[in-house]
Design an enzyme around this catalytic site. Structure first.
Site, PDB file in Angstrom:
ATOM      1  N   MET A  30       0.973  -1.344   0.073  1.00  0.00           N
ATOM      2  CA  MET A  30      -0.030  -0.206  -0.040  1.00  0.00           C
ATOM      3  C   MET A  30       0.986   1.156  -0.047  1.00  0.00           C
ATOM      4  O   MET A  30       0.342   2.433   0.312  1.00  0.00           O
ATOM      5  CB  MET A  30      -1.034  -0.087   1.241  1.00  0.00           C
ATOM      6  CG  MET A  30      -2.162  -0.949   1.072  1.00  0.00           C
ATOM      7  SD  MET A  30      -3.704  -0.677   1.916  1.00  0.00           S
ATOM      8  CE  MET A  30      -3.058  -0.448   3.581  1.00  0.00           C
ATOM      9  N   ASN A  32       4.135   3.981   0.971  1.00  0.00           N
ATOM     10  CA  ASN A  32       4.817   4.451   2.160  1.00  0.00           C
ATOM     11  C   ASN A  32       5.873   3.384   2.731  1.00  0.00           C
ATOM     12  O   ASN A  32       5.888   3.166   3.658  1.00  0.00           O
ATOM     13  CB  ASN A  32       3.664   4.641   3.353  1.00  0.00           C
ATOM     14  CG  ASN A  32       4.353   5.501   4.482  1.00  0.00           C
ATOM     15  OD1 ASN A  32       5.240   6.423   4.220  1.00  0.00           O
ATOM     16  ND2 ASN A  32       3.979   5.344   5.670  1.00  0.00           N
ATOM     17  N   ALA A  35      11.875  -0.216   5.106  1.00  0.00           N
ATOM     18  CA  ALA A  35      12.836  -1.355   5.025  1.00  0.00           C
ATOM     19  C   ALA A  35      11.966  -2.844   5.028  1.00  0.00           C
ATOM     20  O   ALA A  35      12.715  -3.658   4.279  1.00  0.00           O
ATOM     21  CB  ALA A  35      13.908  -1.269   6.165  1.00  0.00           C
ATOM     22  N   HIS A  37       9.370  -3.345   3.486  1.00  0.00           N
ATOM     23  CA  HIS A  37       8.953  -3.613   1.869  1.00  0.00           C
ATOM     24  C   HIS A  37      10.190  -3.978   1.371  1.00  0.00           C
ATOM     25  O   HIS A  37       9.948  -4.726   0.253  1.00  0.00           O
ATOM     26  CB  HIS A  37       8.347  -2.243   1.570  1.00  0.00           C
ATOM     27  CG  HIS A  37       7.011  -2.071   2.300  1.00  0.00           C
ATOM     28  ND1 HIS A  37       6.901  -1.074   3.010  1.00  0.00           N
ATOM     29  CD2 HIS A  37       5.886  -2.770   2.312  1.00  0.00           C
ATOM     30  CE1 HIS A  37       5.552  -0.857   3.583  1.00  0.00           C
ATOM     31  NE2 HIS A  37       5.051  -1.825   3.097  1.00  0.00           N
ATOM     32  N   GLN A  61     -10.343  -2.585   2.395  1.00  0.00           N
ATOM     33  CA  GLN A  61     -10.024  -3.087   3.697  1.00  0.00           C
ATOM     34  C   GLN A  61      -9.956  -2.170   4.906  1.00  0.00           C
ATOM     35  O   GLN A  61      -9.472  -2.600   5.836  1.00  0.00           O
ATOM     36  CB  GLN A  61      -8.511  -3.859   3.647  1.00  0.00           C
ATOM     37  CG  GLN A  61      -7.421  -3.008   3.219  1.00  0.00           C
ATOM     38  CD  GLN A  61      -5.933  -3.569   2.600  1.00  0.00           C
ATOM     39  OE1 GLN A  61      -6.097  -4.223   1.538  1.00  0.00           O
ATOM     40  NE2 GLN A  61      -5.190  -3.495   3.591  1.00  0.00           N
ATOM     41  N   GLY A 148       5.066 -10.457   3.628  1.00  0.00           N
ATOM     42  CA  GLY A 148       5.813 -10.652   4.842  1.00  0.00           C
ATOM     43  C   GLY A 148       4.999 -11.208   5.824  1.00  0.00           C
ATOM     44  O   GLY A 148       3.535 -10.978   6.195  1.00  0.00           O
ATOM     45  N   LYS A 149       5.607 -11.859   6.942  1.00  0.00           N
ATOM     46  CA  LYS A 149       4.911 -12.615   8.070  1.00  0.00           C
ATOM     47  C   LYS A 149       4.595 -11.773   9.447  1.00  0.00           C
ATOM     48  O   LYS A 149       3.863 -12.114  10.203  1.00  0.00           O
ATOM     49  CB  LYS A 149       5.765 -13.564   8.709  1.00  0.00           C
ATOM     50  CG  LYS A 149       6.079 -15.093   7.746  1.00  0.00           C
ATOM     51  CD  LYS A 149       6.544 -16.103   8.556  1.00  0.00           C
ATOM     52  CE  LYS A 149       6.397 -17.449   7.770  1.00  0.00           C
ATOM     53  NZ  LYS A 149       7.029 -18.538   8.640  1.00  0.00           N
ATOM     54  N   LEU A 185       8.328  -3.283  11.985  1.00  0.00           N
ATOM     55  CA  LEU A 185       8.307  -2.055  11.161  1.00  0.00           C
ATOM     56  C   LEU A 185       6.853  -2.078  10.403  1.00  0.00           C
ATOM     57  O   LEU A 185       6.269  -2.997  10.022  1.00  0.00           O
ATOM     58  CB  LEU A 185       9.166  -2.248   9.672  1.00  0.00           C
ATOM     59  CG  LEU A 185      10.579  -2.106  10.294  1.00  0.00           C
ATOM     60  CD1 LEU A 185      11.595  -2.017   8.773  1.00  0.00           C
ATOM     61  CD2 LEU A 185      10.997  -0.756  11.051  1.00  0.00           C
ATOM     62  N   SER A 187       3.880   0.797   8.268  1.00  0.00           N
ATOM     63  CA  SER A 187       3.707   2.133   7.860  1.00  0.00           C
ATOM     64  C   SER A 187       2.940   3.061   8.904  1.00  0.00           C
ATOM     65  O   SER A 187       3.138   4.441   8.889  1.00  0.00           O
ATOM     66  CB  SER A 187       2.935   2.248   6.570  1.00  0.00           C
ATOM     67  OG  SER A 187       3.716   1.612   5.569  1.00  0.00           O
TER      68      SER A 187
END
Length: 293
Positions: A30, A32, A35, A37, A61, A148-149, A185, A187
């Site tokens: 999405m 923004n 690290a 991403h 969402q 990502g988990k 991390l 956004s």
């Protein structure tokens, strides 16, 4: 790097890649970008000849009253970061391109793995995620899609929809990327005040302490959940949930015998934080590796 805004443009670029025999990986975001991403991009580059990153703030969402309008949109900065990272295609569609007949005209719903956890306070969230991910996979037809988990329930949901919609794509997972103090991390971390930012790392510490206590004191799953909840409150966070589930498929469990994941959500001021910690012995009968078709 190609920057495209329509599915037709995306198809045109990808057709050239495929004629050359290149394999493609997709990283849905999405925007923004941070690290975390870029770790997904790095994994995508390891897997494929060409990497596509989508940047789309998905209205489906967000529930009424959530931060859809305020969600940070930094497309030009994202474009520069992706260019530096060696991305081949930035796909940044407008809402009308992704939802030609309007948001909600067609939806994708995934059962079981979307029950509880984040669905408790965001009941429509995973339908929105499943719908937009399906659209992106159909549009890009990648060989791999990388997630990502940190958003663990989302990762499991995507795996299930790919299996059950018979989509020919491999879903690859990247471990949680953290700040030095352990904060995952996100956004939305930019919403934290300086004081709340210092407190936010208490979420990860609570998970680690609860798992360690559970293993050392032979607690059951409910005991670990209570320990995590107490630790979160002691750290000044407002817990939303703490739950132990089976790793990989999020089945409910009562004990710690086998592969487990402790998941939690908590609030600091107006910011909602989520995190998780996998633990326990591996079980080769589960689809618990990073990837699955």
């Amino acid at each position: 790097m190609h920057s495209v805004h329509t599915v037709a443009q995306l198809h045109e670029v990808l057709a050239d890649f495929r004629r050359a025999g290149d394999r493609v990986a997709l990283v849905p975001t999405m925007g923004n970008l941070h690290a975390g991403h870029l770790a997904l991009v790095e994994r995508a580059r390891e897997l494929a000849d060409r990497v596509v990153v989508s940047v789309f703030v998905n209205p489906a969402q967000f529930a009424p009253g959530e931060d859809f309008e305020e969600y940070p949109r930094t497309l030009e900065a994202d474009r520069e970061r992706l260019l530096e990272a060696g991305v081949d295609v930035l796909f940044a569609p407008r809402t009308g391109e992704m939802y030609p007949d309007g948001v909600g005209a067609v939806t994708v719903r995934v059962d079981r793995v979307t029950e509880g956890l984040c669905s408790g306070t965001r009941p429509d969230f995973f339908t929105g995620v499943a719908t937009v991910v399906t659209k992106l996979l159909v549009a890009a037809r990648p060989d791999w899609a990388v997630f990502g988990k940190k958003d663990y329930q989302q990762w499991v949901t995507v795996r299930r929809l790919v299996r059950n919609l018979l989509l020919d794509v491999e879903i690859e997972a990247v471990p949680v990327v953290r700040e030095e103090d352990g904060l995952a991390l996100s956004s939305r971390n930019r919403y934290l005040s300086s004081a709340h930012r210092e407190m936010a790392s208490g979420l990860y510490r609570a998970l680690r302490t609860a798992v360690r206590t559970g293993e050392n004191e032979n607690l059951d799953a409910r005991g670990v959940e209570r320990e995590a909840w107490t630790m979160l409150e002691a750290a000044g966070l407002d817990p939303e949930y703490t739950e132990v589930r089976r790793r990989g498929d999020l089945e409910t469990v009562t004990d710690l015998q086998g592969p487990r994941v402790l998941l939690a959500a908590a609030h600091l001021g107006g910011t909602r934080l989520i995190d998780n910690l996998e633990f326990g012995s591996p079980d080769r009968t589960l689809e618990d590796s990073g990837s699955c078709r």
